[in-house]
Design a protein around this motif. Structure first.
Motif, PDB file in Angstrom:
ATOM      1  N   PHE A   1      49.751 -63.740   6.984  1.00  0.00           N
ATOM      2  CA  PHE A   1      48.800 -62.812   6.397  1.00  0.00           C
ATOM      3  C   PHE A   1      47.480 -62.896   7.167  1.00  0.00           C
ATOM      4  N   SER A   2      46.801 -61.778   7.298  1.00  0.00           N
ATOM      5  CA  SER A   2      45.481 -61.770   7.923  1.00  0.00           C
ATOM      6  C   SER A   2      44.477 -61.161   6.958  1.00  0.00           C
ATOM      7  N   GLY A   3      43.248 -61.653   7.047  1.00  0.00           N
ATOM      8  CA  GLY A   3      42.204 -61.159   6.157  1.00  0.00           C
ATOM      9  C   GLY A   3      42.581 -61.305   4.704  1.00  0.00           C
ATOM     10  N   ILE A   4      43.012 -62.502   4.315  1.00  0.00           N
ATOM     11  CA  ILE A   4      43.584 -62.703   2.981  1.00  0.00           C
ATOM     12  C   ILE A   4      42.549 -63.209   1.986  1.00  0.00           C
ATOM     13  N   THR A   5      42.663 -62.728   0.755  1.00  0.00           N
ATOM     14  CA  THR A   5      41.872 -63.216  -0.380  1.00  0.00           C
ATOM     15  C   THR A   5      42.819 -63.444  -1.545  1.00  0.00           C
ATOM     16  N   ILE A   6      42.778 -64.651  -2.122  1.00  0.00           N
ATOM     17  CA  ILE A   6      43.583 -64.979  -3.294  1.00  0.00           C
ATOM     18  C   ILE A   6      42.620 -65.331  -4.422  1.00  0.00           C
ATOM     19  N   THR A   7      42.792 -64.679  -5.567  1.00  0.00           N
ATOM     20  CA  THR A   7      41.898 -64.885  -6.702  1.00  0.00           C
ATOM     21  C   THR A   7      42.708 -65.251  -7.933  1.00  0.00           C
ATOM     22  N   GLN A   8      42.232 -66.256  -8.665  1.00  0.00           N
ATOM     23  CA  GLN A   8      42.809 -66.604  -9.960  1.00  0.00           C
ATOM     24  C   GLN A   8      41.673 -67.021 -10.878  1.00  0.00           C
ATOM     25  N   GLY A   9      41.381 -66.184 -11.869  1.00  0.00           N
ATOM     26  CA  GLY A   9      40.259 -66.481 -12.751  1.00  0.00           C
ATOM     27  C   GLY A   9      38.974 -66.587 -11.959  1.00  0.00           C
ATOM     28  N   GLY A  10      38.268 -67.711 -12.115  1.00  0.00           N
ATOM     29  CA  GLY A  10      37.023 -67.925 -11.387  1.00  0.00           C
ATOM     30  C   GLY A  10      37.201 -68.542 -10.017  1.00  0.00           C
TER      31      GLY A  10
ATOM     32  N   ARG B   1      38.384 -68.341  -6.132  1.00  0.00           N
ATOM     33  CA  ARG B   1      38.589 -67.335  -5.085  1.00  0.00           C
ATOM     34  C   ARG B   1      38.774 -68.052  -3.753  1.00  0.00           C
ATOM     35  N   LEU B   2      39.852 -67.749  -3.036  1.00  0.00           N
ATOM     36  CA  LEU B   2      40.176 -68.366  -1.759  1.00  0.00           C
ATOM     37  C   LEU B   2      40.237 -67.283  -0.698  1.00  0.00           C
ATOM     38  N   GLN B   3      39.510 -67.472   0.413  1.00  0.00           N
ATOM     39  CA  GLN B   3      39.457 -66.499   1.493  1.00  0.00           C
ATOM     40  C   GLN B   3      39.724 -67.185   2.827  1.00  0.00           C
ATOM     41  N   ALA B   4      40.339 -66.473   3.762  1.00  0.00           N
ATOM     42  CA  ALA B   4      40.571 -67.002   5.109  1.00  0.00           C
ATOM     43  C   ALA B   4      40.919 -65.860   6.050  1.00  0.00           C
ATOM     44  N   ASP B   5      40.743 -66.121   7.336  1.00  0.00           N
ATOM     45  CA  ASP B   5      41.124 -65.122   8.340  1.00  0.00           C
ATOM     46  C   ASP B   5      42.643 -64.982   8.426  1.00  0.00           C
ATOM     47  N   HIS B   6      43.349 -66.120   8.311  1.00  0.00           N
ATOM     48  CA  HIS B   6      44.798 -66.116   8.450  1.00  0.00           C
ATOM     49  C   HIS B   6      45.418 -67.054   7.413  1.00  0.00           C
ATOM     50  N   ALA B   7      46.661 -66.772   7.040  1.00  0.00           N
ATOM     51  CA  ALA B   7      47.385 -67.627   6.101  1.00  0.00           C
ATOM     52  C   ALA B   7      48.869 -67.589   6.408  1.00  0.00           C
ATOM     53  N   HIS B   8      49.524 -68.700   6.141  1.00  0.00           N
ATOM     54  CA  HIS B   8      50.976 -68.809   6.273  1.00  0.00           C
ATOM     55  C   HIS B   8      51.504 -69.347   4.951  1.00  0.00           C
ATOM     56  N   GLY B   9      52.434 -68.606   4.335  1.00  0.00           N
ATOM     57  CA  GLY B   9      52.948 -69.033   3.041  1.00  0.00           C
ATOM     58  C   GLY B   9      54.311 -68.463   2.751  1.00  0.00           C
ATOM     59  N   SER B  10      54.693 -68.516   1.494  1.00  0.00           N
ATOM     60  CA  SER B  10      56.013 -68.056   1.080  1.00  0.00           C
ATOM     61  C   SER B  10      56.055 -66.536   1.013  1.00  0.00           C
ATOM     62  N   TYR B  11      57.239 -65.975   1.255  1.00  0.00           N
ATOM     63  CA  TYR B  11      57.440 -64.525   1.165  1.00  0.00           C
ATOM     64  C   TYR B  11      58.868 -64.270   0.709  1.00  0.00           C
ATOM     65  N   PRO B  12      59.131 -63.610  -0.423  1.00  0.00           N
ATOM     66  CA  PRO B  12      58.182 -62.944  -1.296  1.00  0.00           C
ATOM     67  C   PRO B  12      57.120 -63.902  -1.841  1.00  0.00           C
TER      68      PRO B  12
END
Length: 225
Positions: free
Chosen positions: A60-69, A71-82
């Motif tokens: 993922f590029s330009g990723i933002t993950i939010t849960q409640g309060g 917030r996690l942001q980064a230029d790149h991410a590698h994770g599970s898919y789906p």
């Protein structure tokens, strides 16, 4: 190896009833919340994604993950898919930032490894030159700040563990050493020397009413003009 690329992110929402693919939303459509795991839904927004369906991983590029309060942001991410946050291990790189509005804290780093457990961000281990942490203290306007080559943030117990060239300040006093632990809930600091080494803990205590900042030295006259 099958790959899927789209811009913006193609959502594959995996819940207890299986996985279903949805068509990509229009560019201006708000990010889609995933299955409401834990107490709050997790929302993922990304500029683009590339999936390796055979391995079940995604880039993922330009990723933002939010849960409640949180917030996690980064230029790149590698994770599970789906995308699945029940029990997964993600790696983030480039301008990594984690903000916790509930605890008034933030963490900045070059890279971070984040563990998700039962729909929550359980632990984040950040590295950088240096990685940096700060929290707005409950009393007054002082900031608790810290930096180290590695910072491990355990969200389950609210502890921040700083190691390797660690430094921490409560806004009034400073402490440095090989290993420092700060509890963001109790606002309590703890320091320990590395076992088997001669490294020591260094503490600077500033009296009330003075500043921890050192004034620049004034130039001295040359005794031999």
């Amino acid at each position: 190896m099958a790959r899927s690329r789209n811009n913006p992110l193609l959502w594959l929402v995996c819940g207890s009833l299986g996985c279903a693919a949805a068509a990509p939303p229009p560019l201006k459509t708000p990010a889609t919340p995933l299955s409401p795991l834990g107490n709050e839904p997790i929302v993922v927004d990304a500029v683009s994604s590339e999936a390796d369906l055979a391995k079940g991983t995604g880039e993922f590029s330009g990723i933002t993950i939010t849960q409640g309060g949180v917030r996690l942001q980064a230029d790149h991410a590698h994770g599970s898919y789906p995308v699945d946050f029940k029990n997964s291990h993600w790696t983030f790189a480039g301008h990594v930032r984690i903000d916790d509005a509930d605890q008034h804290g933030s963490l900045r780093a070059d890279q971070a490894v984040v563990d998700f457990r039962d729909g929550h961000i359980e632990r984040a281990t950040a590295t950088g030159k240096p990685a940096e942490f700060e929290q707005q203290r409950a009393q007054g306007a002082q900031l608790a700040r810290g930096r180290a080559e590695e910072i491990a943030y355990d969200m389950s117990n609210g502890s921040v563990r700083l190691s390797r060239d660690a430094w921490l300040s409560d806004g009034q006093n400073e402490i440095s050493g090989p290993l420092l632990v700060y509890n963001i809930r109790a606002q309590h600091m703890q320091a320990a020397a590395a076992p088997g080494t001669d490294q020591r803990v260094h503490i600077v205590i500033t009296p009330q009413g003075t500043s921890t900042q050192t004034a620049p030295a004034r130039p001295q006259p040359n005794p031999h003009p």
